[in-house]
Motif scaffolding. Structure first.
Motif, mmCIF file in Angstrom:
data_model
loop_
_atom_site.group_PDB
_atom_site.id
_atom_site.type_symbol
_atom_site.label_atom_id
_atom_site.label_comp_id
_atom_site.label_asym_id
_atom_site.label_seq_id
_atom_site.Cartn_x
_atom_site.Cartn_y
_atom_site.Cartn_z
ATOM 1 N N LYS A 20 0.828 -1.216 0.000
ATOM 2 C CA LYS A 20 0.000 0.000 0.000
ATOM 3 C C LYS A 20 0.860 1.264 0.000
ATOM 4 O O LYS A 20 0.549 2.245 -0.670
ATOM 5 N N ALA A 23 2.221 1.663 -3.426
ATOM 6 C CA ALA A 23 1.173 2.102 -4.357
ATOM 7 C C ALA A 23 0.851 3.579 -4.153
ATOM 8 O O ALA A 23 0.694 4.333 -5.120
ATOM 9 N N GLN A 24 0.771 3.998 -2.897
ATOM 10 C CA GLN A 24 0.443 5.408 -2.641
ATOM 11 C C GLN A 24 1.559 6.330 -3.093
ATOM 12 O O GLN A 24 1.311 7.420 -3.599
ATOM 13 N N MET A 27 1.220 6.715 -6.666
ATOM 14 C CA MET A 27 0.072 7.587 -6.947
ATOM 15 C C MET A 27 0.488 9.062 -6.840
ATOM 16 O O MET A 27 0.113 9.882 -7.672
ATOM 17 N N VAL A 33 -1.824 3.169 -10.973
ATOM 18 C CA VAL A 33 -1.389 2.151 -10.026
ATOM 19 C C VAL A 33 -2.566 1.287 -9.567
ATOM 20 O O VAL A 33 -3.689 1.776 -9.453
ATOM 21 N N THR A 34 -2.308 0.005 -9.369
ATOM 22 C CA THR A 34 -3.287 -0.866 -8.711
ATOM 23 C C THR A 34 -2.595 -1.626 -7.601
ATOM 24 O O THR A 34 -1.390 -1.921 -7.681
ATOM 25 N N TRP A 35 -3.351 -1.890 -6.556
ATOM 26 C CA TRP A 35 -2.886 -2.739 -5.446
ATOM 27 C C TRP A 35 -3.926 -3.823 -5.289
ATOM 28 O O TRP A 35 -5.121 -3.534 -5.190
ATOM 29 N N PHE A 36 -3.514 -5.065 -5.297
ATOM 30 C CA PHE A 36 -4.491 -6.159 -5.225
ATOM 31 C C PHE A 36 -4.011 -7.189 -4.215
ATOM 32 O O PHE A 36 -2.903 -7.712 -4.334
ATOM 33 N N ALA A 58 -3.212 3.050 -18.724
ATOM 34 C CA ALA A 58 -4.267 2.373 -17.964
ATOM 35 C C ALA A 58 -3.909 0.902 -17.728
ATOM 36 O O ALA A 58 -3.378 0.232 -18.615
ATOM 37 N N ILE A 59 -4.194 0.434 -16.540
ATOM 38 C CA ILE A 59 -3.830 -0.933 -16.164
ATOM 39 C C ILE A 59 -5.020 -1.866 -16.380
ATOM 40 O O ILE A 59 -6.136 -1.547 -15.974
ATOM 41 N N GLY A 60 -4.766 -2.988 -17.025
ATOM 42 C CA GLY A 60 -5.836 -3.978 -17.225
ATOM 43 C C GLY A 60 -6.019 -4.786 -15.971
ATOM 44 O O GLY A 60 -6.461 -4.285 -14.944
ATOM 45 N N PRO A 62 -5.300 -6.355 -12.521
ATOM 46 C CA PRO A 62 -4.393 -6.042 -11.409
ATOM 47 C C PRO A 62 -3.688 -7.306 -10.904
ATOM 48 O O PRO A 62 -2.895 -7.233 -9.977
#
Lengths: 178, 241, 358
Positions: A20, A23-24, A27, A33-36, A58-60, A62
């Motif tokens: 996280k 990811a932040q 950002m 960004v994606t966090w999964f 753009a992210i497909g 995650p």
């Protein structure tokens, strides 16, 4: 640019938080960004992991099937995820709890994050030592943005927590595969 | 001197209930209470699924239906959204003590500030006289043809006594409609349950033993005798909490 | 106006969107993978005791109770919401049918997981039929909105409340475990919390008016048919006005990928990879699953082929076939039970099926 990262360890080692924060920080740099997270039933122990993708477009999905970077904090996680690392990918390994033996160590940054954290006075910050190491190994997120994130999420009125995380990050940055 | 009149909270319409059914009296007790307390314009009633499903055709105040058994979930939400209104449910034994047992127990356990009128007639009326959770041992119904057998069907469920164990419950009384004296006691109990809500005291429930001559297979007068001589032995009257 | 983005999970973004849309009642029951939603509501919904128009959070004793609480709160005039995941949504179908039958607005969130039965907690899109066909008993529909990003989940939740009130109908937000769990940056809107919407039909006590009755029971002969025709007229209006979709390269595409929600994100990156290899591939992403967007399928060259992609073994593909009505070829690729189709698999599928054509 697309950087796909898997961060794994045992439940309680703070791998979700590590992801996280990363990811932040991405950002704050204006990246996509994606966090999964893995959201299984394990709360403590077991293998816990999350996936972070940082990109300019753009992210497909995650979900990371082939990682550019693998950050691993314990042995079961190494066994589980090492096959997901791309050829020439970066492995950041917590050698306090897991070592690569007899295999190709190209692209492996292994350091004793847990021991470094214990020396700092709090075993829980091993995750941030690893994050500092990642920041040193790959120049994708800026340390100043990670520090910004620390400030925004640290509990108010407890400067000790903020300070030890800052020190852990700095220790990690000093590590150099060299 | 006028000694009896239609109360403003009841519409001037005939009901659909069978001769000798207790619902008409119970509806009137609720309506009289609403008028005595002067709360018609802020009362919201929840009608059950069962014989009293169209109670809102008889009551002259805001009402909602609820799915079978869910009256206390619906009432919980209405009261929480509008704490200034007076919210009550009117439920039969199937609705409150079989399909809605979970909603009943948890609304009571949360101590929701609601009034519950629980009509116990020991049988399912609307669907044609089947076994109710409150049917008596030996009672013959469409689905206990040889009579209720404890080994097959279990025992009459005393949900009022069960609910009385919960700390969130402030008042439970069991009353009956089998003679005028008991009806007057029932009226006092219904009024108490509403007054408790006005006073913010929490969950109140009045269980009313009510005749169902049609599915008991009895003449109306005999049905009243059956409550007096048989049913109240299993479900004793009086204050439970 | 909040300028900076914040990192939220889909579950949290839906909760935040609801609160900003004036949701004043939430009831739910925990189930993975939507637990962050109920936790967010527990934290941010409750107002201090004695508040005139309180904002209420209840952890219900069951899914049945939760949806009936939403029914009650909506009957009392509140903007009300519940959320769950597949097995819990099956339980809620009773209440959803009653909400539709009583013409009550409500928002229901389904963060889908694998089924049937207890299935697993992995992402899935296998509740499409249940969502778009009504789901419970009786002749009714829900408006179903399918966000594909955390930002869109936040935005569409606010739209859902507006549509629910406008048409007095339940609206479902249909996401999956990916959308619910994934965190992405979200730009919060400056939307102020709406309060005090006047709903003349709501239960509030009959002071100064005739009593209001909230019900779905029609005993009089012909009464239910009359009511159902009114419902159908409302649905016809929704179909005319509320088709929503997003499209890419439809004008020159020889092959159009059709996917919704999380699957559409993956399809989109596959599409871009194919286009950079010179392949004329487009993407159609239904945003409203009911009403299903018919418009983009109309007047399309019959040589255009569709490839429908789902995290199920083929549910939305039936609506695509109805939409093209035999004019175009419709192919399907899907996985269900935990497997998320990857970009590579989609590209492989496109190349395999259409090798000669593109």
């Amino acid at each position: 640019m697309t950087e796909q990262i898997i961060i794994a360890g045992s439940g309680g080692q703070g791998v979700m938080l590590l992801g996280k924060v990363l990811a932040q920080a991405a950002m704050l740099e204006g990246r996509q960004v994606t966090w999964f997270p893995a959201y299984g039933a394990e709360v403590r122990g077991g293998t816990s992991y999350c996936m972070v993708i940082i990109a300019d477009q753009a992210i497909g999905s995650p979900y990371v099937t082939a990682a550019d970077t693998l950050i691993v904090l314990n042995l079961p996680s190494l066994e589980k995820f090492k096959s997901r690392l791309k050829t020439k990918g970066l492995l950041i390994l917590n050698s306090s709890l897991a070592q690569m033996s007899g295999e190709d160590k190209t692209g492996v940054w292994q350091f004793p994050f847990t021991d470094i954290a214990i020396n700092l006075g709090n075993i829980k910050v091993a995750n941030m030592v690893a994050l500092g190491c990642y920041a040193a190994a790959k120049n994708i997120v800026k340390v100043k943005n990670i520090l910004e994130v620390f400030k925004s999420i640290a509990p108010a009125g407890n400067s000790g927590i903020l300070e030890i995380n800052q020190r852990a990050l700095a220790e990690g940055q000093k590590l150099n595969k060299g | 001197m006028k000694i009896f009149e239609r109360c403003p909270s009841l519409y001037d319409v005939p009901t659909h209930y069978c001769p000798g059914c207790g619902h008409g009296i119970a509806h009137r007790l609720v309506a009289e209470t609403v008028d005595v307390l002067g709360i018609r314009e802020k009362t919201i009633g929840i009608a059950p699924v069962g014989c009293a499903v169209v109670a809102y055709d008889y009551w002259n105040f805001d009402c909602s239906e609820a799915a079978h058994g869910r009256a206390l979930a619906v009432a919980t939400a209405i009261k929480r959204v509008r704490p200034q209104n007076i919210v009550f449910t009117y439920q039969g034994d199937g609705d409150l003590a079989a399909i809605g047992t979970n909603e009943t127990i948890h609304a009571a356990n949360r101590g929701e500030n609601l009034s519950v009128i629980f009509i116990n007639n020991a049988v399912y009326g609307m669907t044609g006289g089947q076994l109710a959770p409150t049917s008596l041992l030996g009672q013959k119904t469409a689905t206990s043809v040889q009579g209720r057998d404890k080994l097959l069907h279990g025992y009459p469920l005393k949900i009022s006594e069960m609910l009385a164990l919960l700390p969130g419950v402030c008042y439970i009384e069991r009353v009956s409609l089998h003679n005028p004296q008991e009806v007057l006691k029932a009226k006092r109990a219904v009024q108490q349950a509403f007054q408790n809500q006005i006073d913010n005291l929490g969950f109140s429930l009045v269980e009313i033993l009510s005749p169902c001559p049609t599915y008991w297979g009895l003449a109306p007068q005999d049905a009243l005798e059956w409550i007096k001589n048989v049913m109240q032995k299993e479900f004793p009257l009086g204050r439970i909490k | 106006m909040v300028k900076t983005k914040i990192l939220l999970s889909g579950n949290e973004a839906i909760a935040q969107g609801a609160i900003q849309a004036g949701c004043s009642f939430y009831a739910g029951y925990p189930i993975t993978p939507q637990n962050e939603l109920i936790a967010y509501m527990a934290k941010y919904m409750p107002t201090p005791p004695g508040t005139e128009a309180p904002r209420v959070f209840i952890q219900a004793e069951s899914e049945l109770a939760a949806i009936s609480m939403v029914y009650g709160a909506s009957a009392a005039g509140a903007r009300a919401m519940t959320s769950s995941s597949s097995p819990g949504i099956s339980l809620k179908q009773e209440g959803i049918s009653y909400i539709a039958g009583a013409r009550l607005p409500a928002v229901i969130v389904n963060i889908m997981r694998g089924g049937p039965g207890l299935g697993n907690i992995a992402p899935s899109q296998a509740d499409y039929f249940q969502a778009t066909r009504g789901g419970g008993h009786g002749d009714y529909r829900l408006i179903v909105l399918a966000p594909a990003s955390v930002q869109e989940a936040y935005n569409l939740t606010q739209t859902a409340f507006d549509l629910a009130d406008k048409y007095r109908t339940p609206v479902m937000i249909l996401g999956d475990g990916i959308l619910g769990q994934m965190m992405e940056p979200v730009q919060l809107s400056g939307r102020k919390i709406k309060t005090g919407l006047v709903k003349k039909w709501a239960l509030s006590g009959c002071a100064g008016r005739k009593p209001n009755i909230v019900k779905s029971f029609f005993l009089r002969e012909g009464g239910l048919e009359e009511f159902n025709l009114k419902l159908q007229a409302n649905y016809a209006l929704i179909k005319r006005k509320e088709e929503r979709y997003e499209s890419f390269f439809l004008s020159d595409a020889k092959i159009i990928l059709v996917a919704y929600g999380s699957m559409a994100r993956i399809a989109k990156s596959a599409m871009y990879q194919l286009r950079s290899a010179g392949k004329k591939v487009g993407l159609l992403r239904p945003v409203s699953l009911w009403p299903f967007p018919q418009q983009p399928f109309n007047r399309r060259n019959s040589k255009v082929k569709y490839l429908v992609l789902e995290m199920s073994y083929g549910q939305m593909v039936e609506d695509v076939r109805l939409a093209v009505n035999g004019k175009n070829t419709v192919d399907f690729f899907g996985r269900s039970g935990g497997g998320i189709p990857s970009e590579e698999q989609i590209i492989g599928k496109v190349r395999k099926i259409y090798h000669e054509n593109i």
